[in-house]
Design a protein around this motif. Structure first.
Motif, PDB file in Angstrom:
ATOM      1  N   ILE A   1     -25.821  34.658 -81.806  1.00 53.54           N
ATOM      2  CA  ILE A   1     -24.813  34.478 -80.777  1.00 53.54           C
ATOM      3  C   ILE A   1     -25.571  34.056 -79.515  1.00 53.54           C
ATOM      4  N   GLU A   2     -25.365  32.817 -79.073  1.00 53.48           N
ATOM      5  CA  GLU A   2     -26.119  32.317 -77.924  1.00 53.48           C
ATOM      6  C   GLU A   2     -25.471  32.788 -76.620  1.00 53.48           C
ATOM      7  N   GLU A   3     -26.308  33.315 -75.747  1.00 53.93           N
ATOM      8  CA  GLU A   3     -25.820  34.038 -74.572  1.00 53.93           C
ATOM      9  C   GLU A   3     -26.170  33.354 -73.256  1.00 53.93           C
ATOM     10  N   GLY A   4     -25.189  33.347 -72.357  1.00 53.61           N
ATOM     11  CA  GLY A   4     -25.401  32.908 -70.992  1.00 53.61           C
ATOM     12  C   GLY A   4     -25.140  34.068 -70.047  1.00 53.61           C
ATOM     13  N   PHE A   5     -25.524  33.908 -68.784  1.00 53.54           N
ATOM     14  CA  PHE A   5     -25.409  34.996 -67.813  1.00 53.54           C
ATOM     15  C   PHE A   5     -24.605  34.565 -66.596  1.00 53.54           C
ATOM     16  N   ALA A   6     -23.595  35.370 -66.258  1.00 50.46           N
ATOM     17  CA  ALA A   6     -22.773  35.092 -65.084  1.00 50.46           C
ATOM     18  C   ALA A   6     -23.460  35.551 -63.805  1.00 50.46           C
ATOM     19  N   ASP A   7     -24.203  36.630 -63.896  1.00 47.49           N
ATOM     20  CA  ASP A   7     -24.733  37.278 -62.692  1.00 47.49           C
ATOM     21  C   ASP A   7     -26.248  37.159 -62.528  1.00 47.49           C
ATOM     22  N   ARG A   8     -26.840  36.195 -63.230  1.00 43.76           N
ATOM     23  CA  ARG A   8     -28.274  35.983 -63.101  1.00 43.76           C
ATOM     24  C   ARG A   8     -28.571  34.515 -62.794  1.00 43.76           C
ATOM     25  N   CYS A   9     -29.612  34.288 -61.989  1.00 48.76           N
ATOM     26  CA  CYS A   9     -30.022  32.940 -61.629  1.00 48.76           C
ATOM     27  C   CYS A   9     -31.032  32.415 -62.655  1.00 48.76           C
ATOM     28  N   TYR A  10     -30.930  31.127 -62.970  1.00 49.76           N
ATOM     29  CA  TYR A  10     -31.809  30.496 -63.950  1.00 49.76           C
ATOM     30  C   TYR A  10     -32.972  29.760 -63.268  1.00 49.76           C
ATOM     31  N   LYS A  11     -34.114  29.751 -63.941  1.00 50.01           N
ATOM     32  CA  LYS A  11     -35.266  28.966 -63.505  1.00 50.01           C
ATOM     33  C   LYS A  11     -35.138  27.545 -64.069  1.00 50.01           C
ATOM     34  N   ASP A  12     -36.010  26.663 -63.631  1.00 46.02           N
ATOM     35  CA  ASP A  12     -35.948  25.263 -64.060  1.00 46.02           C
ATOM     36  C   ASP A  12     -36.222  25.075 -65.548  1.00 46.02           C
ATOM     37  N   ASP A  13     -36.868  26.065 -66.184  1.00 46.60           N
ATOM     38  CA  ASP A  13     -37.171  25.932 -67.610  1.00 46.60           C
ATOM     39  C   ASP A  13     -36.108  26.577 -68.503  1.00 46.60           C
ATOM     40  N   GLY A  14     -35.026  27.036 -67.889  1.00 44.97           N
ATOM     41  CA  GLY A  14     -33.947  27.624 -68.677  1.00 44.97           C
ATOM     42  C   GLY A  14     -34.062  29.114 -68.895  1.00 44.97           C
ATOM     43  N   THR A  15     -35.144  29.722 -68.411  1.00 43.63           N
ATOM     44  CA  THR A  15     -35.292  31.172 -68.494  1.00 43.63           C
ATOM     45  C   THR A  15     -34.650  31.812 -67.273  1.00 43.63           C
ATOM     46  N   LEU A  16     -34.535  33.135 -67.298  1.00 44.33           N
ATOM     47  CA  LEU A  16     -33.920  33.843 -66.184  1.00 44.33           C
ATOM     48  C   LEU A  16     -34.940  34.132 -65.096  1.00 44.33           C
ATOM     49  N   LEU A  17     -34.526  33.978 -63.865  1.00 42.56           N
ATOM     50  CA  LEU A  17     -35.378  34.311 -62.731  1.00 42.56           C
ATOM     51  C   LEU A  17     -35.640  35.806 -62.738  1.00 42.56           C
ATOM     52  N   ALA A  18     -36.899  36.198 -62.587  1.00 42.92           N
ATOM     53  CA  ALA A  18     -37.275  37.612 -62.620  1.00 42.92           C
ATOM     54  C   ALA A  18     -36.506  38.404 -61.567  1.00 42.92           C
ATOM     55  N   ARG A  19     -36.083  39.595 -61.922  1.00 36.37           N
ATOM     56  CA  ARG A  19     -35.308  40.431 -61.012  1.00 36.37           C
ATOM     57  C   ARG A  19     -36.055  40.736 -59.711  1.00 36.37           C
ATOM     58  N   SER A  20     -37.377  40.679 -59.758  1.00 31.25           N
ATOM     59  CA  SER A  20     -38.176  40.974 -58.576  1.00 31.25           C
ATOM     60  C   SER A  20     -38.120  39.856 -57.534  1.00 31.25           C
ATOM     61  N   GLU A  21     -37.620  38.695 -57.943  1.00 30.83           N
ATOM     62  CA  GLU A  21     -37.575  37.552 -57.042  1.00 30.83           C
ATOM     63  C   GLU A  21     -36.246  37.486 -56.295  1.00 30.83           C
ATOM     64  N   CYS A  22     -36.309  37.017 -55.074  1.00 29.62           N
ATOM     65  CA  CYS A  22     -35.127  36.896 -54.219  1.00 29.62           C
ATOM     66  C   CYS A  22     -34.102  35.950 -54.855  1.00 29.62           C
ATOM     67  N   GLY A  23     -32.864  36.390 -54.905  1.00 31.09           N
ATOM     68  CA  GLY A  23     -31.809  35.555 -55.459  1.00 31.09           C
ATOM     69  C   GLY A  23     -31.625  35.645 -56.959  1.00 31.09           C
ATOM     70  N   ALA A  24     -32.382  36.509 -57.608  1.00 33.43           N
ATOM     71  CA  ALA A  24     -32.302  36.621 -59.069  1.00 33.43           C
ATOM     72  C   ALA A  24     -30.945  37.140 -59.527  1.00 33.43           C
ATOM     73  N   ILE A  25     -30.363  38.050 -58.752  1.00 32.61           N
ATOM     74  CA  ILE A  25     -29.066  38.624 -59.088  1.00 32.61           C
ATOM     75  C   ILE A  25     -27.991  37.936 -58.276  1.00 32.61           C
ATOM     76  N   ILE A  26     -26.997  37.407 -58.953  1.00 34.27           N
ATOM     77  CA  ILE A  26     -25.873  36.750 -58.278  1.00 34.27           C
ATOM     78  C   ILE A  26     -24.845  37.817 -57.891  1.00 34.27           C
ATOM     79  N   LYS A  27     -24.673  38.013 -56.598  1.00 36.31           N
ATOM     80  CA  LYS A  27     -23.757  39.044 -56.111  1.00 36.31           C
ATOM     81  C   LYS A  27     -22.411  38.481 -55.684  1.00 36.31           C
TER      82      LYS A  27
END
Length: 246
Positions: free
Chosen positions: A156-182
């Motif tokens: 089951i291929e998953e996408g994320f509503a509340d997470r920011c993506y990096k240019d390579d298609g992975t998720l931006l680390a939670r430690s980085e600014c803007g990683a969580i979409i509020k």
């Protein structure tokens, strides 16, 4: 047009029972990164009462860091952990006469398995050892998706509503600014873009294709309940049915 909405629950956060009303599948903690026998048992019963899909949510055995730190476990130990955690949840589901249908990894293990094929192989082998009919939630478009398909494990291929993506298609680390979409409007726009246009836009504006079967909403997000309600309502208003991946 339809989409599955999933949420990670049973991790000890207060809104789990309410969030379940606005999703079509859940991933229930297995008490190694978070959760207790009581919170897990309650989550299983709540989800079963709603008739939504039940999944195991195994992660690194590290409650201190909520399973969000990579651990250097041996292949043997990781294999045993995954079998143990899925089996623990399977036992509770069986006791309630329910059905476990999928597995979704948690935190650091989820991100590692998406791109580390050695870890991916361990995860796939462990799941098949427990029950080869279980489906695996995986980061859409990741190497794990292709690996699992080759091993004949349903994905089951998953996408994320509340997470920011990096240019390579992975998720931006939670430690980085803007990683969580509020901002719920931004989360909705990202979700609609993934569902309708089959693409996602990275933090730097790069557009890349994505095919998703489910969208994750994190139960540990302080705004999780409001965001889940909002997305559920808005997606339906857009003519998108919220239903399980079955």
């Amino acid at each position: 047009m339809k989409i599955d909405l999933n949420a990670d629950i049973g991790e000890g956060f207060k809104n789990d029972k309410e969030i379940i009303n606005y999703v079509s599948s859940v991933n229930i903690a297995c008490a190694r990164h978070a959760g207790t026998p009581i919170s897990i048992h309650q989550s299983v019963k709540w989800a079963m009462a709603r008739g939504i899909s039940l999944g195991a949510h195994p992660g690194y055995p590290d409650e201190k860091n909520f399973g969000r730190v990579e651990l250097n476990l041996s292949a043997e130990v990781l294999f045993a952990e995954i079998i143990f955690q899925i089996s623990a949840l399977q036992g509770i589901v069986n006791a309630e006469k329910g059905k476990l249908t999928h597995v979704k990894l948690h935190g650091a293990l989820y991100n590692q398995a998406a791109h580390d094929l050695q870890i991916a192989d361990i995860i796939i082998s462990a799941i098949k050892k427990v029950n080869p009919k279980l489906k695996l939630f995986a980061l859409a478009g990741s190497p794990l998706v292709q690996k699992a398909k080759k091993e004949h494990l349903a994905i089951i291929e998953e996408g994320f509503a509340d997470r920011c993506y990096k240019d390579d298609g992975t998720l931006l680390a939670r430690s980085e600014c803007g990683a969580i979409i509020k901002d719920k409007k931004i989360a909705l726009k990202q979700s609609l873009t993934m569902i309708k246009e089959k693409k996602v836009i990275s933090q730097n504006g790069k557009i890349f294709p994505i095919k998703i079967d489910t969208i994750c909403l994190h139960g540990d997000n302080p705004h999780a309940l409001n965001l889940t309600k909002y997305l559920f309502t808005k997606l339906i208003n857009e003519g998108i049915a919220i239903q399980t991946y079955k």
